[in-house]
Design an enzyme around this catalytic site. Structure first.
Site, short mmCIF file in Angstrom:
data_model
loop_
_atom_site.label_atom_id
_atom_site.label_comp_id
_atom_site.label_asym_id
_atom_site.label_seq_id
_atom_site.Cartn_x
_atom_site.Cartn_y
_atom_site.Cartn_z
N ASP A 164 6.74 -67.04 -41.78
CA ASP A 164 6.64 -67.90 -40.59
C ASP A 164 7.02 -67.07 -39.37
OD1 ASP A 164 6.24 -70.01 -38.91
OD2 ASP A 164 7.58 -71.40 -39.95
C1 NOJ Z 1 6.23 -71.97 -36.65
C2 NOJ Z 1 6.11 -73.18 -37.52
O1 NOJ Z 1 7.28 -73.32 -38.31
C3 NOJ Z 1 4.90 -73.14 -38.45
O2 NOJ Z 1 4.78 -74.39 -39.07
C4 NOJ Z 1 3.66 -72.80 -37.68
O3 NOJ Z 1 2.56 -72.79 -38.55
C5 NOJ Z 1 3.84 -71.46 -37.00
N1 NOJ Z 1 4.97 -71.53 -36.09
C6 NOJ Z 1 2.59 -71.01 -36.24
O4 NOJ Z 1 2.36 -71.83 -35.16
#
Ligand code: NOJ
Length: 761
Positions: A284
């Site tokens: 992430d």
């Molecule tokens: C952080 C988030 O936790 C995740 O769910 C998301 O897909 C990514 N950012 C990309 O935007």
């Protein structure tokens, strides 16, 4: 004789067809292997690392810089861009890179793309597989039309703590319902083959347990027994992977003391070795450098090592991979084989997507912004249909709803005419100006829009900090500077002149988002004051809730004549709300998550274990499982939702005994005993009464919808199979144990409508 010959001929046809299919599949996979082996053998280590980088344009990383890095072969995938000419330009530059490997393009398509559907809690409230399928199909269709190849969805974290803001993004508290939603998302988005131009690769997230953060506080730690993980929290991720999801995103939080991004047990032993996942594992946003704060890596280089050793393959917006992987390989801290393996997974995905043969698929370099956001690209009919199915009727005293269309209606509240809020969080490709607000929807529905009056009534809250928080990155929520009593007086004035008052209260969309945990789940004081004043007018009061999580609503429940939970319904939300208010659609939604009576009860969920001292009706004494200042039960239970009609149900089992190879048929008779056509969700729950470990008082194992005309009777059938009785026993084996099982059928999780069977030895 003739028939025998025909059968033989048919058998031969089918058999040879199968052989041929197998052979050509085999050829295709050999071809793929040869292609990728060949490509890998020519790539430098730097290029291989480039394939493991997912980057988005923004901040210091300007489009110009990104284009240069792409051409140098330093980027494998791009996310967060949905402007086709930009994507086209990037792909052209990738094709000029040393190995000419195409990029793939990703985006968060959580509940719709250009057309915004209800937030996932709403989608789950449909309890309708066809509605969920529609969301996934339309989203994939719109996203691929925009040139996207992969999405960071479905989000299948089990959520039982409404203090956590991302409750809005999940499908609720239940493993089975969440698994069904996740499975359908994967199947309908990816389609039969990734080579299909309309196929969008899914990334199941956040692996794992993000929804179980302690105290509901964002990014906090999780700690859970392995039994509970395997029995409940890991189930939906596994279901999405079994359905074929080709990517997994790792959660930002720590799991039993080890951050998921550094968790070898989770990413390698469970995901790869036990579940045989062979797709791409993505970290992430920024998760790799965060390993230093977590305290499991000493510096950025160490963080890269720890993450790769655990099983991370692609890094999301981390500059460190390029900087440190080659060095780490040289030093022998990680092997080139590990990088080759990760790179192979990425290349395989690109190959299966058809990008090597058609890198610019779906990309139109001439598409202008106006066309991109044009109304005629939206799927309004689908959005309206799903939105109205997502609405849950929580109360309807004296059948005050549905409303006649000729009434004088006062539409009041801070959310009644908000175009931004109704879209909900994670709606980056949607446009607020295209959304229909409740006020607009109500006016669209009635013959004489003059009969509808409107007042803002109150700010969402008078807490300046909340507004600062909501507007941190640009104004999303306006504060009305007029004195509060003046706004209430204006609302009361129109309420007094109306036949009925509809108040739209709840949360701003930014209050139910990533990084928006709350400790107080009640409506803010400003909204309560507004409702009190409206109640005092003596006019019938319909409370329409817009919010992204369960709130504590006992006061409002007592005040309301009718109450609707509408979540954030998306582009067509206002029309869908009007459909339900006026009875053009008979509400059929059911809650996918329990609504606590008060914050102190959290976590409150239906599938809890029994205790040694349950609080029964006869056993209300002191030494039982209870609070002395609160009920145990939630205000609204899981599965709950009313209709404008009523249904009666009874059921029977095909046998009172079952053996290993057998099954039990559950036959449910449903009758619409009211005067309106409507749909009921028949819910099937199971309880393993005695086992080697304590089992929940009830678990959802099936649900089906049935639509019936007034006084019509119908039948729903479920089949209980041996595998459905399995659980993780005292030795952590996944087995079914002989003994007694209770089967419950009902319209929500509190049902006591029960039959029993025995699983034989
Ligand atoms: C952080 C988030 O936790 C995740 O769910 C998301 O897909 C990514 N950012 C990309 O935007």
């Amino acid at each position: 004789m003739m028939i025998k010959k025909l059968a033989l001929f048919l058998f031969f046809l089918v058999f040879s067809g199968l052989l041929l299919a197998q052979e050509s599949n085999g050829d295709a996979s050999v071809e793929k292997k040869v292609f990728i082996d060949n490509l890998l053998s020519k790539m430098t280590l730097q290029e291989k690392v480039g394939q493991l980088r997912l980057v988005s344009v923004g901040g210091d990383l300007t489009l110009h810089k990104v284009l240069d890095q792409i051409q140098a072969g330093e980027i494998g995938g791009i996310f967060n861009t949905v402007v086709e000419p930009d994507l086209f330009q990037m792909q052209e530059r990738a094709l000029k890179s040393p190995s000419k490997i195409p990029l793939y393009f990703g985006f968060d398509i959580i509940h719709g793309h250009r057309t915004v559907f209800p937030i996932n809690l709403g989608i789950a409230s449909t309890w309708d597989r066809s509605a969920i399928a529609k969301v996934a199909e339309v989203s994939a269709n719109e996203a691929t039309t925009d040139g996207l190849n992969i999405t960071w969805a479905p989000m299948v974290d089990i959520t039982r703590d409404p203090r956590w803001g991302r409750v809005s993004e999940g499908f609720g508290e239940d493993p089975y319902l969440t698994s069904e939603a996740g499975r359908i998302f994967v199947e309908k988005m990816q389609k039969q083959s990734l080579a299909d131009k309309k196929s969008l690769v899914t990334t199941v997230k956040h692996f794992a347990l993000y929804g179980a953060v302690e105290g509901g506080r964002e990014y906090n730690s999780t700690d859970m027994s392995e039994r509970k993980m395997f029995q409940e929290y890991l189930v939906p991720y596994k279901a999405a992977i079994d359905a074929g999801s080709r990517a997994v995103m790792v959660s930002l939080v720590s799991v039993n003391g080890i951050p998921a991004t550094a968790n070898h047990w989770l990413l390698t032993e469970v995901l790869r070795n036990q579940w045989h996942f062979d797709g791409v594992v993505v970290s992430d946003h920024g998760a790799i450098r965060e390993l230093i704060n977590h305290g499991v890596a000493s510096d950025p280089k160490d963080a890269v090592r720890v993450a790769i050793k655990a099983g991370i393959e692609m890094s999301m917006n981390d500059e460190y991979f390029l900087q440190f992987v080659p060095e780490l390989v040289k030093e022998g801290a990680i092997s080139e084989d590990e990088i080759n393996q990760a790179c192979r997974h990425v290349l395989e995905l690109k190959y299966d997507m058809g990008l090597f043969s058609d890198p610019k698929r779906n990309l139109d370099p001439t598409l202008d912004i106006d066309t991109m956001f044009a109304d005629n690209r939206l799927h309004r009919a689908e959005a309206r249909d799903v939105a109205r199915r997502s609405i849950v009727l929580l109360k309807n005293e004296n059948e005050i709803l549905p409303l006649a269309k000729n009434k004088k209606i006062a539409v009041i509240g801070p959310l009644a005419d908000s175009k931004r809020d109704i879209l909900g969080s994670w709606s980056g490709a949607g446009r607020a100006n295209l959304a229909v607000t409740p006020l607009e929807g109500i006016k669209n529905a009635v013959k004489n829009p003059e009969s509808i009056s409107y007042a803002f009534g109150a700010n969402l809250s008078d807490d300046e900090n909340l507004y600062r928080f909501l507007n941190l990155y640009g104004e999303t929520t306006k504060f009305d500077n007029r004195p509060a009593d003046k706004m209430i007086a204006e609302a009361v004035k129109i309420a007094k002149k109306a036949d009925i008052v509809i108040a739209f209260v709840g949360e701003a969309e930014g209050m139910a988002h990533e990084s928006s945990s709350r400790t107080d789940l009640s409506l803010p004081a400003t909204q309560k004051q507004l409702l009190n004043a409206l109640k005092k007018t003596g006019k019938p009061l319909v409370i329409v809730l817009m919010n992204g999580r369960p709130l504590t609503l006992s006061e409002e429940y007592a005040q309301a004549d009718a109450m609707l939970e509408t979540w954030f319904l998306g582009t067509e939300g206002g029309n869908a709300i009007a459909d339900v208010l006026f009875g053009d659609y008979n509400p059929s939604g059911k809650l996918p998550i329990s609504f606590p009576d008060n914050v102190g009860q959290i976590p409150v969920y239906y599938s809890h274990l029994n205790t040694g001292r349950p609080r029964g009706t006869e056993n209300m004494g002191k030494y039982t499982t209870s609070y002395f200042d609160s009920p145990n039960e939630p205000l609204f239970p899981f599965g709950f939702g009313l209709s404008y009609t009523n249904f009666a149900m009874d059921f029977s089992l095909s046998s009172s005994e079952m053996n290993k190879n057998g099954e039990i048929i559950v036959k449910v008779n449903v009758e619409n005993i009211g005067n309106k056509e409507g749909m009921q969700t028949v819910q099937l729950y199971l309880q393993d009464v005695t086992a080697s470990v304590s089992r929940p008082v009830k678990e959802l194992i099936g649900f089906e919808n049935i639509s019936l005309k007034p006084h019509e009777k119908g039948e729903v059938e479920f089949v209980i199979k041996y595998d459905m009785l399995k659980f993780w026993n005292d030795k952590m084996q996944y087995v079914a144990e002989p003994g007694k099982f209770n089967v419950f059928i009902g319209s929500d999780s509190t049902t006591q409508n029960k039959q029993t069977f025995t699983l034989l030895d």
